[in-house]
Scaffold this active site. Sequence first.
Site, PDB file in Angstrom:
ATOM      1  N   ASP A   1      28.582  25.671  37.551  1.00 12.77           N
ATOM      2  CA  ASP A   1      28.030  25.883  35.874  1.00 12.77           C
ATOM      3  C   ASP A   1      27.629  23.521  35.618  1.00 12.77           C
ATOM      4  O   ASP A   1      27.563  23.261  36.841  1.00 12.77           O
ATOM      5  CB  ASP A   1      29.918  25.216  35.071  1.00 12.77           C
ATOM      6  CG  ASP A   1      30.440  26.986  35.193  1.00 12.77           C
ATOM      7  OD1 ASP A   1      29.904  27.699  35.672  1.00 12.77           O
ATOM      8  OD2 ASP A   1      30.890  26.952  34.007  1.00 12.77           O
TER       9      ASP A   1
ATOM     10  N   ASP B   1      30.462  37.751  33.936  1.00 15.11           N
ATOM     11  CA  ASP B   1      31.005  36.519  35.605  1.00 15.11           C
ATOM     12  C   ASP B   1      31.508  36.795  36.337  1.00 15.11           C
ATOM     13  O   ASP B   1      31.854  38.415  36.458  1.00 15.11           O
ATOM     14  CB  ASP B   1      32.036  35.520  34.151  1.00 15.11           C
ATOM     15  CG  ASP B   1      32.335  34.587  34.319  1.00 15.11           C
ATOM     16  OD1 ASP B   1      31.296  34.303  35.620  1.00 15.11           O
ATOM     17  OD2 ASP B   1      32.429  33.403  33.432  1.00 15.11           O
TER      18      ASP B   1
HETATM   19  C1  GLA Z   1      32.725  30.276  33.784  1.00 16.35           C
HETATM   20  C2  GLA Z   1      30.878  30.882  33.469  1.00 16.35           C
HETATM   21  C3  GLA Z   1      30.373  29.291  32.250  1.00 16.35           C
HETATM   22  C4  GLA Z   1      31.398  30.532  31.295  1.00 16.35           C
HETATM   23  C5  GLA Z   1      33.175  30.208  31.720  1.00 16.35           C
HETATM   24  C6  GLA Z   1      33.561  30.352  30.795  1.00 16.35           C
HETATM   25  O1  GLA Z   1      33.167  29.262  34.259  1.00 16.35           O
HETATM   26  O2  GLA Z   1      30.152  30.130  34.678  1.00 16.35           O
HETATM   27  O3  GLA Z   1      29.362  30.151  32.215  1.00 16.35           O
HETATM   28  O4  GLA Z   1      31.028  30.804  31.026  1.00 16.35           O
HETATM   29  O5  GLA Z   1      32.836  30.812  33.065  1.00 16.35           O
HETATM   30  O6  GLA Z   1      35.296  30.940  31.167  1.00 16.35           O
END
Ligand code: GLA
Length: 379
Positions: A178, A123
């Site tokens: 996301d 990430d």
């Molecule tokens: C980010 C990523 C998500 C998930 C969260 C976990 O937002 O884009 O897909 O992995 O972190 O905290």
Amino acid sequence: MTPPMGWNSWNTFAVHINEKLVMDMADVMVSSGMKDAGYIYLVLDDAWMAMERDPQGNLVADPEKFPHGIKVVSDYVHSKGLKFGLYNCAGTKTCAGYPGTRGYEYQDARNYAAWEVDYLKFDWCNTDGINAKEAYTTMSMALRKAGRPIIFSLCEWGNNKPWLWAAPVGELWRTTGDITGIYDGIKSYGNWHANGVMTIVDLQNGLQKYAGPGHWNDPDMLEVGNGMTPAEDRTHFSMWCMLAAPLISGNDLRKMSPQTTSILTDKELIAIDQDPMGAEGIKYSDKDSLETWARPLQGGDWAVCFLNRSLNAKKLSFDWAKESIMDSVANMTLDTHSAVYGLYDMWQKKTVGKTSAPFSATLPSHDVIVLRLKKAIAK
Ligand code: GLA
């Protein structure tokens, strides 16, 4: 070489994960038919680790959630014929505030190899001031040095255009922020927001040319079975297949309806996604909320997807003789002049015509028709 397929804990469980959940999910990946359909990677997302590293700097599993450690979980997943994935982050802390990998790349990679991890999602939170290409390249080198083949999934949200540099670094890179389980638009969560399915589809425009075997654009994990209508779920899944997207389910597989199961395990749609030529689909036309997408397939077939984004049903009529579909990235043209293709409706599972006559249908709101054009006869 084809887009990775699996299940990830985040979309449904967020930080609420534990050993029993992983084992249950591994069991149901097998019993539900997901594994047979190709969903091989079981990936634990954020929050599997303890809040602190051990005194030697090693990541350790949260002792309450994973009382027997990660290797036991990994062994269980492997015993089911599945592969096992974990999450961490290029920054000092993960997005949920757990220890990040910054400064520990080689050490973490060695631990992942020792735990027989097969997939790492990496990430981009808490990375102030660091260079994305360099940070991801460092982790990629660390994984290689650790000596175990590990799929490297970059989750940098498209901020630094990973499609321009990540093909040699990892197998897939997120192209957007996301996803959330809504058909269209943006959902605000205060200091951040998540994107509906169509919003993400729109953001893929222009990225087709960067994807191919072993290096994929990742429009984020699936929200099929997470609250949209059956038509919207079909649309979401169909578009991910048209886009050659990684298919990482994000629903609670223990509770999925027969309808959700049948969407996620549709072998013919999955075959489009996994087509070995790996040409990502293109948007051919867009008129009055009715879009037409096309994707050339290995062996001469094409997939064509009609997508109705409006709130009303739409009549569609598509005259193959008058249209000319070309994929300029793959440099291929759908030639309906010197050949006739049979039209196979992938969701209805039946042949619905031939390219020698116009294709007409009524497309309900937020639904799709996906045709596989099968080259039948030379004229
Ligand atoms: C980010 C990523 C998500 C998930 C969260 C976990 O937002 O884009 O897909 O992995 O972190 O905290």
